[in-house]
Design a protein around this motif. Structure first.
Motif, PDB file in Angstrom:
ATOM      1  N   THR A  22      -9.472  16.645  72.702  1.00  0.00           N
ATOM      2  CA  THR A  22     -10.625  17.377  73.232  1.00  0.00           C
ATOM      3  C   THR A  22     -10.726  18.771  72.625  1.00  0.00           C
ATOM      4  N   TYR A  23     -11.935  19.272  72.611  1.00  0.00           N
ATOM      5  CA  TYR A  23     -12.195  20.627  72.134  1.00  0.00           C
ATOM      6  C   TYR A  23     -11.427  21.647  72.969  1.00  0.00           C
ATOM      7  N   LYS A  24     -11.411  21.442  74.273  1.00  0.00           N
ATOM      8  CA  LYS A  24     -10.770  22.389  75.180  1.00  0.00           C
ATOM      9  C   LYS A  24      -9.274  22.518  74.878  1.00  0.00           C
ATOM     10  N   ALA A  25      -8.598  21.402  74.672  1.00  0.00           N
ATOM     11  CA  ALA A  25      -7.160  21.434  74.375  1.00  0.00           C
ATOM     12  C   ALA A  25      -6.909  22.088  73.018  1.00  0.00           C
ATOM     13  N   ALA A  26      -7.713  21.779  72.032  1.00  0.00           N
ATOM     14  CA  ALA A  26      -7.551  22.354  70.700  1.00  0.00           C
ATOM     15  C   ALA A  26      -7.799  23.866  70.739  1.00  0.00           C
ATOM     16  N   ARG A  27      -8.822  24.274  71.448  1.00  0.00           N
ATOM     17  CA  ARG A  27      -9.148  25.700  71.552  1.00  0.00           C
ATOM     18  C   ARG A  27      -8.017  26.474  72.231  1.00  0.00           C
ATOM     19  N   GLN A  28      -7.487  25.924  73.295  1.00  0.00           N
ATOM     20  CA  GLN A  28      -6.392  26.562  74.020  1.00  0.00           C
ATOM     21  C   GLN A  28      -5.176  26.729  73.104  1.00  0.00           C
ATOM     22  N   TYR A  29      -4.876  25.709  72.330  1.00  0.00           N
ATOM     23  CA  TYR A  29      -3.751  25.761  71.405  1.00  0.00           C
ATOM     24  C   TYR A  29      -3.984  26.837  70.339  1.00  0.00           C
ATOM     25  N   LEU A  30      -5.169  26.847  69.757  1.00  0.00           N
ATOM     26  CA  LEU A  30      -5.463  27.803  68.696  1.00  0.00           C
ATOM     27  C   LEU A  30      -5.394  29.245  69.183  1.00  0.00           C
ATOM     28  N   LEU A  31      -5.856  29.489  70.392  1.00  0.00           N
ATOM     29  CA  LEU A  31      -5.842  30.854  70.919  1.00  0.00           C
ATOM     30  C   LEU A  31      -4.428  31.361  71.198  1.00  0.00           C
ATOM     31  N   ALA A  32      -3.476  30.464  71.347  1.00  0.00           N
ATOM     32  CA  ALA A  32      -2.091  30.850  71.609  1.00  0.00           C
ATOM     33  C   ALA A  32      -1.332  31.195  70.323  1.00  0.00           C
ATOM     34  N   LEU A  33      -1.932  30.920  69.168  1.00  0.00           N
ATOM     35  CA  LEU A  33      -1.263  31.150  67.889  1.00  0.00           C
ATOM     36  C   LEU A  33      -1.554  32.538  67.332  1.00  0.00           C
ATOM     37  N   THR A  34      -0.724  32.953  66.368  1.00  0.00           N
ATOM     38  CA  THR A  34      -0.992  34.195  65.637  1.00  0.00           C
ATOM     39  C   THR A  34      -2.200  33.944  64.732  1.00  0.00           C
ATOM     40  N   PRO A  35      -2.880  34.990  64.297  1.00  0.00           N
ATOM     41  CA  PRO A  35      -4.076  34.792  63.460  1.00  0.00           C
ATOM     42  C   PRO A  35      -3.814  33.948  62.201  1.00  0.00           C
ATOM     43  N   GLU A  36      -2.685  34.141  61.543  1.00  0.00           N
ATOM     44  CA  GLU A  36      -2.390  33.383  60.327  1.00  0.00           C
ATOM     45  C   GLU A  36      -2.165  31.906  60.653  1.00  0.00           C
ATOM     46  N   ALA A  37      -1.378  31.643  61.683  1.00  0.00           N
ATOM     47  CA  ALA A  37      -1.105  30.262  62.092  1.00  0.00           C
ATOM     48  C   ALA A  37      -2.370  29.598  62.617  1.00  0.00           C
ATOM     49  N   ARG A  38      -3.220  30.370  63.298  1.00  0.00           N
ATOM     50  CA  ARG A  38      -4.475  29.848  63.829  1.00  0.00           C
ATOM     51  C   ARG A  38      -5.379  29.368  62.703  1.00  0.00           C
ATOM     52  N   GLU A  39      -5.478  30.152  61.657  1.00  0.00           N
ATOM     53  CA  GLU A  39      -6.326  29.784  60.522  1.00  0.00           C
ATOM     54  C   GLU A  39      -5.814  28.504  59.853  1.00  0.00           C
ATOM     55  N   ALA A  40      -4.508  28.401  59.673  1.00  0.00           N
ATOM     56  CA  ALA A  40      -3.922  27.215  59.051  1.00  0.00           C
ATOM     57  C   ALA A  40      -4.161  25.973  59.914  1.00  0.00           C
ATOM     58  N   ALA A  41      -3.962  26.099  61.217  1.00  0.00           N
ATOM     59  CA  ALA A  41      -4.165  24.970  62.128  1.00  0.00           C
ATOM     60  C   ALA A  41      -5.643  24.575  62.168  1.00  0.00           C
TER      61      ALA A  41
END
Length: 50
Positions: A22-41
């Protein structure tokens, strides 16, 4: 873009060893990451979603 990738998805996208259906689960995961890791994910999710 993420909303379109996850809209109506029946097969999860696996990023960093975690499945996201789901979008909600993916968004929650991405927001918990550092900016560099978020971009890669995000790029990984985007590639798998196409």
């Amino acid at each position: 873009m993420l909303r379109r990738i996850y809209n109506g998805r029946t097969i999860p996208i696996v990023t960093d060893g975690q499945p996201f259906l789901t979008y909600k689960a993916a968004r929650q995961y991405l927001l918990a990451l550092t900016p560099e890791a978020r971009e890669a994910a995000y790029l990984d999710m985007k590639e798998q979603g196409q």
